[in-house]
Enzyme design. Structure first.
Site, PDB file in Angstrom:
ATOM      1  N   ASP A  44       0.835  -1.205   0.000  1.00 54.43           N
ATOM      2  CA  ASP A  44       0.000   0.000   0.000  1.00 54.43           C
ATOM      3  C   ASP A  44       0.876   1.263   0.000  1.00 54.43           C
ATOM      4  O   ASP A  44       0.371   2.378  -0.043  1.00 54.43           O
ATOM      5  CB  ASP A  44      -1.018  -0.009   1.148  1.00 54.43           C
ATOM      6  CG  ASP A  44      -0.375  -0.026   2.511  1.00 54.43           C
ATOM      7  OD1 ASP A  44       0.871  -0.061   2.605  1.00 54.43           O
ATOM      8  OD2 ASP A  44      -1.124   0.014   3.517  1.00 54.43           O
ATOM      9  N   SER A  45       2.201   1.065  -0.046  1.00 50.69           N
ATOM     10  CA  SER A  45       3.118   2.170  -0.324  1.00 50.69           C
ATOM     11  C   SER A  45       2.759   2.823  -1.660  1.00 50.69           C
ATOM     12  O   SER A  45       3.175   3.951  -1.931  1.00 50.69           O
ATOM     13  CB  SER A  45       4.565   1.674  -0.357  1.00 50.69           C
ATOM     14  OG  SER A  45       4.683   0.532  -1.179  1.00 50.69           O
ATOM     15  N   ASP A  83      -1.084  -6.359  -0.298  1.00 48.94           N
ATOM     16  CA  ASP A  83      -1.318  -5.694   0.988  1.00 48.94           C
ATOM     17  C   ASP A  83      -2.807  -5.482   1.218  1.00 48.94           C
ATOM     18  O   ASP A  83      -3.542  -5.170   0.288  1.00 48.94           O
ATOM     19  CB  ASP A  83      -0.665  -4.299   0.934  1.00 48.94           C
ATOM     20  CG  ASP A  83       0.286  -4.050   2.082  1.00 48.94           C
ATOM     21  OD1 ASP A  83       0.240  -4.806   3.063  1.00 48.94           O
ATOM     22  OD2 ASP A  83       1.067  -3.096   1.986  1.00 48.94           O
ATOM     23  N   LYS A 112      -1.079  -9.469   2.980  1.00 44.83           N
ATOM     24  CA  LYS A 112      -0.290  -8.981   4.120  1.00 44.83           C
ATOM     25  C   LYS A 112      -1.176  -8.096   4.997  1.00 44.83           C
ATOM     26  O   LYS A 112      -1.921  -7.260   4.492  1.00 44.83           O
ATOM     27  CB  LYS A 112       0.935  -8.192   3.650  1.00 44.83           C
ATOM     28  CG  LYS A 112       1.769  -7.634   4.816  1.00 44.83           C
ATOM     29  CD  LYS A 112       3.150  -7.174   4.384  1.00 44.83           C
ATOM     30  CE  LYS A 112       3.169  -5.834   3.724  1.00 44.83           C
ATOM     31  NZ  LYS A 112       2.665  -4.697   4.531  1.00 44.83           N
ATOM     32  N   GLU A 114      -1.058  -5.704   8.549  1.00 44.01           N
ATOM     33  CA  GLU A 114      -0.236  -5.029   9.556  1.00 44.01           C
ATOM     34  C   GLU A 114      -0.800  -5.271  10.951  1.00 44.01           C
ATOM     35  O   GLU A 114      -2.024  -5.269  11.136  1.00 44.01           O
ATOM     36  CB  GLU A 114      -0.212  -3.510   9.301  1.00 44.01           C
ATOM     37  CG  GLU A 114       0.533  -3.116   8.040  1.00 44.01           C
ATOM     38  CD  GLU A 114       0.716  -1.608   7.902  1.00 44.01           C
ATOM     39  OE1 GLU A 114       0.410  -0.853   8.849  1.00 44.01           O
ATOM     40  OE2 GLU A 114       1.167  -1.178   6.819  1.00 44.01           O
ATOM     41  N   GLU A 181       9.661  -4.314   9.945  1.00 45.35           N
ATOM     42  CA  GLU A 181      10.038  -3.003   9.393  1.00 45.35           C
ATOM     43  C   GLU A 181      10.603  -2.094  10.480  1.00 45.35           C
ATOM     44  O   GLU A 181       9.977  -1.911  11.539  1.00 45.35           O
ATOM     45  CB  GLU A 181       8.810  -2.346   8.734  1.00 45.35           C
ATOM     46  CG  GLU A 181       9.136  -0.969   8.160  1.00 45.35           C
ATOM     47  CD  GLU A 181       8.092  -0.435   7.193  1.00 45.35           C
ATOM     48  OE1 GLU A 181       7.114  -1.152   6.887  1.00 45.35           O
ATOM     49  OE2 GLU A 181       8.267   0.720   6.748  1.00 45.35           O
TER      50      GLU A 181
END
Ligand code: KIV
Length: 265
Positions: A44-45, A83, A112, A114, A181
């Site tokens: 999602d960057s 993501d 993915k 978070e 991260e």
């Protein structure tokens, strides 16, 4: 033949470093896998490096489904991770499943998510129903406002202990891989040693099972501020293909990340 999660897990067990980069379209997908990248993350960057937002928070499920389908068309071999954007998995395991199923249907091989302890029930729910999940601990950018900025996480004994415990719980809940991260190198080393599933580091030192970088950072395309762990491979190699090949070579040889790209506890 497509690289599977089993192949990546075996690589980690054998000490063969896993190479991953973020990717958002078909052309780059083909180029990255031709250069030897084993796994592509539709991060999602993309909200920051493609859409120009200040954070990843505005990224939608539609965005993720679209970019995942683009990457899946270009990549014939790489393992594809999509993501889950902010707001698409936190409400309930059922809601997360419905949304993750769309990302999988678009071509992802894994999603993915978070977060630590609050995500355990959802990770278990998804993995028991056929959706492989990659966890993400440390600096979780979707929580930037809660964390008070893009900062190194897990510093100090208590925070380190908590992250180690959360990593083990994520694995027990079914996570097949965990991104770490902006985590001190020694903590990332301990977490990697405590798990059977691979850890993928970004600013987490050389002892992780593999490495990931945001493509636009390592190619020096993104105009924003770069984190300490980013290496400008474009400046060194001169071409996109050369930059990616150099990244793959250095990750495999354990020369990236060096101490200058890593954090202490
Ligand atoms: O969104 C992303 O690109 C990521 C990586 C930084 C791990 O989550």
């Amino acid at each position: 033949m497509r690289i599977t999660l089993n192949v990546l897990q075996k690589m980690a067990q054998e000490g063969n470093k896993i190479t991953m980069l973020t990717c958002y379209d078909a052309s780059f997908a083909a180029l990255l896998e031709a250069a030897g990248v084993e796994s592509l993350l539709i991060g999602d960057s993309l909200g920051m490096v493609l859409q120009g937002h200040e954070s990843t928070l505005p990224v939608t499920l539609r965005d993720m489904v679209y970019h995942t389908s683009c990457v899946a068309k270009g990549a014939k071999r790489a393992f594809i991770i999509g993501d889950m954007p902010f707001g698409t998995f936190q409400l309930s395991p059922q809601d997360a499943f419905r949304n993750a199923a769309e990302v999988m249907a678009a071509g992802a091989n894994m999603v993915k998510i978070e977060g630590g302890k609050p995500m355990l029930e959802t990770i278990e729910f998804l993995t028991r129903r056929g959706i492989p999940v990659c966890g993400h601990l440390g600096l979780t950018p979707q929580s930037v406002h809660q964390l008070g900025g893009y900062r190194v996480q897990g510093k100090g004994d208590a925070a380190a202990q908590l992250m180690l415990e959360e990593a083990k719980l994520l694995e027990q809940a079914g996570a097949g891989m965990i991104v770490l991260e902006a985590v001190p190198s020694l903590l990332a080393r301990d977490i990697t040693a405590a798990l059977r599933v691979p850890t993928i580091g970004i600013g987490a030192g050389v002892e992780c099972s593999g490495q990931v970088l945001v493509l636009h950072d390592m190619l020096d395309i993104y105009p924003g501020k770069k984190a300490k762990f980013v290496k400008n491979y474009m400046r060194l190699a001169g071409t996109i293909q050369g930059a990616v090949e150099m990244y793959v070579k250095e990750v495999k040889a354990r020369t990236y990340p060096g101490p200058e790209h890593s954090f202490s506890g």
